[in-house]
Design an enzyme around this catalytic site. Structure first.
Site, PDB file in Angstrom:
ATOM      1  N   GLY A 226      41.116  45.012  37.871  1.00  0.00           N
ATOM      2  CA  GLY A 226      42.342  44.549  37.225  1.00  0.00           C
ATOM      3  C   GLY A 226      42.900  45.656  36.355  1.00  0.00           C
ATOM      4  O   GLY A 226      42.590  46.840  36.537  1.00  0.00           O
ATOM      5  N   SER A 227      43.713  45.257  35.392  1.00  0.00           N
ATOM      6  CA  SER A 227      44.398  46.258  34.563  1.00  0.00           C
ATOM      7  C   SER A 227      43.429  46.903  33.565  1.00  0.00           C
ATOM      8  O   SER A 227      42.399  46.316  33.203  1.00  0.00           O
ATOM      9  CB  SER A 227      45.540  45.588  33.799  1.00  0.00           C
ATOM     10  OG  SER A 227      44.998  44.621  32.927  1.00  0.00           O
ATOM     11  N   THR A 228      43.804  48.069  33.088  1.00  0.00           N
ATOM     12  CA  THR A 228      42.978  48.767  32.099  1.00  0.00           C
ATOM     13  C   THR A 228      42.902  47.950  30.806  1.00  0.00           C
ATOM     14  O   THR A 228      41.843  47.868  30.175  1.00  0.00           O
ATOM     15  CB  THR A 228      43.549  50.176  31.850  1.00  0.00           C
ATOM     16  OG1 THR A 228      43.493  50.883  33.092  1.00  0.00           O
ATOM     17  CG2 THR A 228      42.756  50.940  30.805  1.00  0.00           C
ATOM     18  N   ALA A 229      44.012  47.302  30.431  1.00  0.00           N
ATOM     19  CA  ALA A 229      44.023  46.525  29.182  1.00  0.00           C
ATOM     20  C   ALA A 229      42.988  45.402  29.249  1.00  0.00           C
ATOM     21  O   ALA A 229      42.208  45.200  28.306  1.00  0.00           O
ATOM     22  CB  ALA A 229      45.423  45.952  28.943  1.00  0.00           C
ATOM     23  N   THR A 230      42.947  44.671  30.368  1.00  0.00           N
ATOM     24  CA  THR A 230      41.963  43.584  30.482  1.00  0.00           C
ATOM     25  C   THR A 230      40.559  44.158  30.636  1.00  0.00           C
ATOM     26  O   THR A 230      39.590  43.611  30.086  1.00  0.00           O
ATOM     27  CB  THR A 230      42.306  42.647  31.670  1.00  0.00           C
ATOM     28  OG1 THR A 230      43.671  42.260  31.570  1.00  0.00           O
ATOM     29  CG2 THR A 230      41.448  41.407  31.677  1.00  0.00           C
ATOM     30  N   GLY A 231      40.442  45.264  31.358  1.00  0.00           N
ATOM     31  CA  GLY A 231      39.135  45.905  31.534  1.00  0.00           C
ATOM     32  C   GLY A 231      38.496  46.245  30.191  1.00  0.00           C
ATOM     33  O   GLY A 231      37.284  46.103  29.994  1.00  0.00           O
ATOM     34  N   GLU A 248      37.015  48.510  37.880  1.00  0.00           N
ATOM     35  CA  GLU A 248      37.978  49.182  38.771  1.00  0.00           C
ATOM     36  C   GLU A 248      39.346  48.873  38.188  1.00  0.00           C
ATOM     37  O   GLU A 248      39.858  47.759  38.334  1.00  0.00           O
ATOM     38  CB  GLU A 248      37.859  48.627  40.199  1.00  0.00           C
ATOM     39  CG  GLU A 248      36.486  48.771  40.822  1.00  0.00           C
ATOM     40  CD  GLU A 248      36.164  50.193  41.253  1.00  0.00           C
ATOM     41  OE1 GLU A 248      37.106  50.938  41.577  1.00  0.00           O
ATOM     42  OE2 GLU A 248      34.980  50.566  41.257  1.00  0.00           O
ATOM     43  N   CYS A 282      46.466  49.582  43.730  1.00  0.00           N
ATOM     44  CA  CYS A 282      46.002  50.414  42.610  1.00  0.00           C
ATOM     45  C   CYS A 282      46.019  51.889  42.987  1.00  0.00           C
ATOM     46  O   CYS A 282      46.526  52.715  42.252  1.00  0.00           O
ATOM     47  CB  CYS A 282      44.613  49.980  42.190  1.00  0.00           C
ATOM     48  SG  CYS A 282      43.471  49.951  43.568  1.00  0.00           S
TER      49      CYS A 282
HETATM   50  P1  NAD Z   1      44.826  41.654  35.060  1.00  0.00           P
HETATM   51  O1  NAD Z   1      43.989  42.577  34.275  1.00  0.00           O
HETATM   52  O2  NAD Z   1      45.985  41.011  34.423  1.00  0.00           O
HETATM   53  O3  NAD Z   1      43.938  40.438  35.630  1.00  0.00           O
HETATM   54  C1  NAD Z   1      42.781  40.672  36.406  1.00  0.00           C
HETATM   55  C2  NAD Z   1      41.865  39.472  36.289  1.00  0.00           C
HETATM   56  O4  NAD Z   1      41.358  39.388  34.958  1.00  0.00           O
HETATM   57  C3  NAD Z   1      42.516  38.123  36.575  1.00  0.00           C
HETATM   58  O5  NAD Z   1      41.621  37.334  37.316  1.00  0.00           O
HETATM   59  C4  NAD Z   1      42.719  37.561  35.179  1.00  0.00           C
HETATM   60  O6  NAD Z   1      42.799  36.140  35.146  1.00  0.00           O
HETATM   61  C5  NAD Z   1      41.473  38.051  34.475  1.00  0.00           C
HETATM   62  N1  NAD Z   1      41.537  38.086  33.013  1.00  0.00           N
HETATM   63  C6  NAD Z   1      42.623  38.062  32.200  1.00  0.00           C
HETATM   64  N2  NAD Z   1      42.244  38.150  30.901  1.00  0.00           N
HETATM   65  C7  NAD Z   1      40.890  38.233  30.891  1.00  0.00           C
HETATM   66  C8  NAD Z   1      39.919  38.369  29.868  1.00  0.00           C
HETATM   67  N3  NAD Z   1      40.258  38.422  28.562  1.00  0.00           N
HETATM   68  N4  NAD Z   1      38.619  38.473  30.216  1.00  0.00           N
HETATM   69  C9  NAD Z   1      38.250  38.442  31.525  1.00  0.00           C
HETATM   70  N5  NAD Z   1      39.135  38.294  32.547  1.00  0.00           N
HETATM   71  C10 NAD Z   1      40.438  38.201  32.231  1.00  0.00           C
HETATM   72  O7  NAD Z   1      45.231  42.472  36.375  1.00  0.00           O
HETATM   73  P2  NAD Z   1      46.260  42.029  37.501  1.00  0.00           P
HETATM   74  O8  NAD Z   1      47.625  42.077  36.911  1.00  0.00           O
HETATM   75  O9  NAD Z   1      45.761  40.784  38.159  1.00  0.00           O
HETATM   76  O10 NAD Z   1      46.088  43.211  38.581  1.00  0.00           O
HETATM   77  C11 NAD Z   1      46.841  44.374  38.592  1.00  0.00           C
HETATM   78  C12 NAD Z   1      46.053  45.515  37.987  1.00  0.00           C
HETATM   79  O11 NAD Z   1      44.838  45.685  38.711  1.00  0.00           O
HETATM   80  C13 NAD Z   1      46.755  46.855  38.088  1.00  0.00           C
HETATM   81  O12 NAD Z   1      46.615  47.532  36.865  1.00  0.00           O
HETATM   82  C14 NAD Z   1      45.995  47.589  39.188  1.00  0.00           C
HETATM   83  O13 NAD Z   1      46.057  48.995  39.108  1.00  0.00           O
HETATM   84  C15 NAD Z   1      44.616  47.070  38.984  1.00  0.00           C
HETATM   85  N6  NAD Z   1      43.823  47.221  40.206  1.00  0.00           N
HETATM   86  C16 NAD Z   1      42.849  48.181  40.246  1.00  0.00           C
HETATM   87  C17 NAD Z   1      42.107  48.376  41.408  1.00  0.00           C
HETATM   88  C18 NAD Z   1      41.036  49.442  41.503  1.00  0.00           C
HETATM   89  O14 NAD Z   1      40.289  49.450  42.485  1.00  0.00           O
HETATM   90  N7  NAD Z   1      40.935  50.344  40.551  1.00  0.00           N
HETATM   91  C19 NAD Z   1      42.356  47.584  42.531  1.00  0.00           C
HETATM   92  C20 NAD Z   1      43.357  46.610  42.446  1.00  0.00           C
HETATM   93  C21 NAD Z   1      44.077  46.433  41.271  1.00  0.00           C
END
Ligand code: NAD
Length: 476
Positions: A226-231, A248, A282
């Site tokens: 997911g996003s870097t902020a959530t990561g 990731e 991504c």
């Molecule tokens: P996101 O971070 O908003 O959400 C990802 C997941 O995290 C969702 O299931 C969401 O419900 C969950 N989530 C939200 N808040 C949380 C918390 N506090 N604790 C735990 N989980 C939480 O990301 P997104 O908008 O769904 O996806 C897009 C992002 O993902 C982009 O930044 C993209 O670059 C990245 N991405 C990276 C890869 C990679 O392999 N590096 C692959 C695909 C997408």
């Protein structure tokens, strides 16, 4: 007409209704695709207990049975490819076909990753055998894996998380994105027909369930895409129990076109490397650096390709690009394009909204500079900013100047120059004359703020096991 079907969660081998349900919208026309169950925190705990119980026997199964299970899962994807592809198109937006890179490709990828992972294996190693001492290094399953997935390749990314975990003897709880949960809910329901109860579980919900997974005392590893902020939040909450994480995260991939590159031959690869899945991949090109000698030619070639791209309803056979997946992302892309234009960028083509939902025609922007947000930050949408450079050093410095380090690419024909530029680009994957290619045997992961650890291949498999040392001395 929308679909009124309610998709239950699956844990412990059973279908379970949530405490509430959320409508999942088709991002092309905002119709209701179906309803996702939403889990409570108590249901998450129940699911973790089921996964823990299943771990006791799954972790002791012979390796050959777990390899066989991966092939059975591949067959489930194969037998249900049509239903799952359609569901992905409806909830995520990517077209069924899209020149071979749509939702059919996503389900094909699920099949390919299951099959490839079935043949991967980590053998025990004798690392010392001297003076009466034998030391064996074993790789043992970790326990219950918590998987948190995003909305851009919802089913394929779920497979990237769960198939290496199951292959190595772990059990799994997946939490899909609330924006695209249906394909994962349905796939896990189907896969449970070929797995023992509790090995693969899905618990849908939003940030609250995600945070409960990453801080859960009985979850042994978290794999997050997911996003870097959530990561960052996932990593912080996993620290409560020192739970290991694979992260990731977001990318802002740069592509550099070297002077004298064959523009006509390269343009389709650059276009694909950017616009696959409407720019919501991504590891896709987010910013393009072109030498001043070829700048006009590259811009014109990409504009021509954008003009012949058919944007629309992914269920129609001739659609090349589907919509942006959600409103927030749609607004972000439009805002970034608008701000860039205010700062002097020229919109050469695209950026128009189509239909009732979030479809946008592919935008090509010239005269972009490095201080524009659309260049400096991850945009994750169908707009390509093109920046002019005059020296190779300048292009490399700009490419390396962000916090992201997922992928990068360099395009040209001079082998020495391609090699030296690729050596200097800071990213987990550097491509030469291609971008956005993945292979289940090739490790993939980001550096800098694009992630920690890799998925795929033998190295990816290793991130789902603990090292256990058996140190033995003979008596007498
Ligand atoms: P996101 O971070 O908003 O959400 C990802 C997941 O995290 C969702 O299931 C969401 O419900 C969950 N989530 C939200 N808040 C949380 C918390 N506090 N604790 C735990 N989980 C939480 O990301 P997104 O908008 O769904 O996806 C897009 C992002 O993902 C982009 O930044 C993209 O670059 C990245 N991405 C990276 C890869 C990679 O392999 N590096 C692959 C695909 C997408």
């Amino acid at each position: 007409m929308g679909n009124e079907k309610i998709y239950p969660m699956t844990y412990g081998g059973a279908q379970v209704e949530g405490i509430s349900r959320d409508a999942v919208l088709n991002p092309f026309d905002l119709s209701v695709v179906g309803y996702s169950s939403v889990a409570s925190l108590d249901q998450l705990d129940d699911a973790v207990r089921c996964a823990r119980k299943a771990f006791e026997s799954w972790s002791t199964r012979p390796d050959s049975q777990r390899a066989e299970a991966c092939l059975k899962i591949a067959k489930v994807f194969e037998d249900n490819a049509q239903e799952l592809s359609r569901l992905i198109t409806q909830e995520q937006g990517k077209p069924l076909n899209a020149g071979g890179f749509g939702s059919g490709f996503e389900v094909g990828g699920c099949i390919g990753w299951c099959r490839a992972t079935s043949i991967l294996k980590i053998d025990d190693k004798k690392i010392l055998d001297a003076d009466g001492v034998t030391v064996i290094q074993k790789s043992v399953p970790m326990g219950v894996i918590g998987s948190i997935t995003p909305w851009n390749w919802p089913l394929l990314i779920a497979v990237w998380h769960f198939i290496p975990a199951i292959r190595t003897g772990n059990t799994v709880i997946i939490k899909p994105s609330p924006l695209t949960p249906l394909s994962t809910l349905r796939a896990v329901e189907l896969i449970n027909e070929v797995l023992p109860p509790g090995v693969l579980n899905v618990v849908p919900g939003g940030a609250e369930i995600g945070a409960a997974i990453s801080s859960h005392a009985d979850i042994d590893k978290v794999v997050f895409t997911g996003s870097t902020a959530t990561g960052r939040r996932v990593m912080a909450s996993a620290s409560e129990n020192i739970t290991p994480c694979s992260l990731e995260l977001g990318g802002n991939d740069a592509a550099i076109v070297l002077p004298g590159a064959p523009v006509a031959a390269m343009a389709p690869g650059l276009f694909f490397g950017k616009f696959i899945n409407a720019g919501q991949t991504c590891g896709s090109i987010q910013r393009l650096y072109v030498h001043e000698s070829d700048y006009e030619a590259v811009c014109s070639a990409l504009v021509e390709l954008a003009k012949t791209t058919n944007v629309g309803d992914g269920l129609l056979p001739d659609t090349d690009l589907g919509p942006v997946q959600n409103k927030a992302q749609f607004e972000k892309v439009r805002e970034m394009v608008g701000d860039a234009i205010k700062q002097g960028a020229q919109l050469l083509v695209g950026g128009e909204s189509i239909g009732e939902g979030y479809a946008l025609t592919p935008a090509i922007l010239s005269h972009c500079t490095h201080d524009m947000e659309i260049v400096a930050k991850e945009q994750f949408g169908p707009a390509l900013p093109i920046v002019k450079y005059s020296s190779i050093d300048q292009a490399i410095a700009m490419a390396n100047s962000t916090d992201s380090g997922l992928c990068a690419s360099v395009w040209g024909t001079d082998p020495d120059l391609l090699q030296s530029v690729s050596d200097r680009l800071i990213a987990g994957t550097v491509y030469i004359n291609t971008h956005a290619e993945l292979n289940p045997m090739v490790p993939f992961g980001g550096v800098k703020q694009s992630g920690i650890g890799v998925l795929f291949g033998e190295d990816g498999l290793k991130s789902f096991v603990n090292t256990k040392i058996l140190y033995q001395r003979s008596v007498g």
